[in-house]
Design an enzyme around this catalytic site. Sequence first.
Site, PDB file in Angstrom:
ATOM      1  N   GLU A  99       0.814  -1.226   0.000  1.00  0.00           N
ATOM      2  CA  GLU A  99       0.000   0.000   0.000  1.00  0.00           C
ATOM      3  C   GLU A  99       0.838   1.262   0.000  1.00  0.00           C
ATOM      4  O   GLU A  99       1.715   1.450   0.851  1.00  0.00           O
ATOM      5  CB  GLU A  99      -0.935   0.006   1.211  1.00  0.00           C
ATOM      6  CG  GLU A  99      -1.848   1.220   1.249  1.00  0.00           C
ATOM      7  CD  GLU A  99      -2.967   1.121   2.267  1.00  0.00           C
ATOM      8  OE1 GLU A  99      -3.658   2.126   2.485  1.00  0.00           O
ATOM      9  OE2 GLU A  99      -3.146   0.029   2.847  1.00  0.00           O
TER      10      GLU A  99
ATOM     11  N   LYS B 258      -8.483  -1.214   1.208  1.00  0.00           N
ATOM     12  CA  LYS B 258      -9.467  -1.592   2.216  1.00  0.00           C
ATOM     13  C   LYS B 258     -10.385  -2.630   1.605  1.00  0.00           C
ATOM     14  O   LYS B 258     -10.997  -2.403   0.570  1.00  0.00           O
ATOM     15  CB  LYS B 258     -10.286  -0.366   2.654  1.00  0.00           C
ATOM     16  CG  LYS B 258     -10.652  -0.394   4.098  1.00  0.00           C
ATOM     17  CD  LYS B 258      -9.430  -0.107   4.931  1.00  0.00           C
ATOM     18  CE  LYS B 258      -9.695  -0.484   6.391  1.00  0.00           C
ATOM     19  NZ  LYS B 258      -8.487  -0.986   7.032  1.00  0.00           N
TER      20      LYS B 258
END
Length: 393
Positions: A197, A213
């Site tokens: 990420e 997410k």
Amino acid sequence: MPGSPPGAPGGCQARHHALRVFRWHRGDPGDPAELVSGFLADNGLPVRNLGRTADKNRTIGDSTICGAALYVSADAGCVMAGAALGAPTPVPSIPDVYAVIYGHSSFSNRLSETGRSWRLGDWQTSWTPADHAAAVDTVRAAIGRGDVYVVNLVGHASATYHGDPLPALHRVAALPGARYGGVLTGDGWALGTASPETLVEVRDGRVVTRPIKGTRPATAAGRAALLGSAKERAEHIMIVDLERNDLARLPGTGPVRVDELFAVREWSGLWQAESVVSAPLDGDVGLADLLRAACPGGSVTGAPKLAALAEIAALEPVGRGVSMGAVGWIGHDHLDLGLTIRTVAADGHRLHAWAGGGITIDSDPGEEVAEAAAKAAPLRTALAAREPGTAVS
């Protein structure tokens, strides 16, 4: 320093050597964002204006400066954001802000991963599955009262080890999908990350964040379940909105846009949903302001950020340590920091790992416990493995 730090340029792999080091611990005086910015600026990196290209030929002694590794803990991020601090870190030997100025060596510093004994003990968790599930219910109650919209809960586990941990940390860094795979070391400690990420990247006149997410097993059924989950999509969109707000508050940026929304990508046997949020640099953007806007990352806090961090501080029994912070590279023409999810620390005695997930009003406590275990599993497998020819103690 063996290997290369997370986010370092590919053409410099295994050639770095440390020239100067900055350290800051929770409880130290001063603003860590300003202090580390001053250190990097004094060493020739364009951190006062990240859109400017600096002189690539600055030297220290006989060494040409390549760039710098930067690590910021979750605790340091809370200090930068003016948020509540939670439980102390379980790895106090590791600074909360650590920056290293690197030059190039004429020789490779790659690891030799043979002839090393390695034994990993049993993992001990900071909370039981029942404790974790109870914390999920506490968050759901807070959401029901309107205190927060989503909160990311993280658990910690540690295990004793015998032998050199660096080969094990490099196995973590080599996990599939590790955009920021790498190892960073200091005096008596090391961290290895397989983070996929992007917390924040500045390159070619734009600032970018790529929040992740939503998680499911990397199967056809798992992909369909992730794409069809109203809970995962709602949680994801709330974090995207938070990241948009973080970038919009950053001085020197233009209009914020969502370039990609809820794209499904794979990390080490798991599907994860990722979005891309960006803004142009219309004025001077400095590192200190960027860190204050981005840290701690919204996908590992929740929303609203300060209220979510207050819930986290009250609920998590062990500090987040090296996890849920930032680590990456600052060069002469770009900055690229990954979020320290899927990250492991070694402190000379124990290995430490963290895993968790975002909690919404629709979260099922048992499913949240299982998701955290699924995220931790590839890390534990990589850490327990032995290289061919490695001695067994």
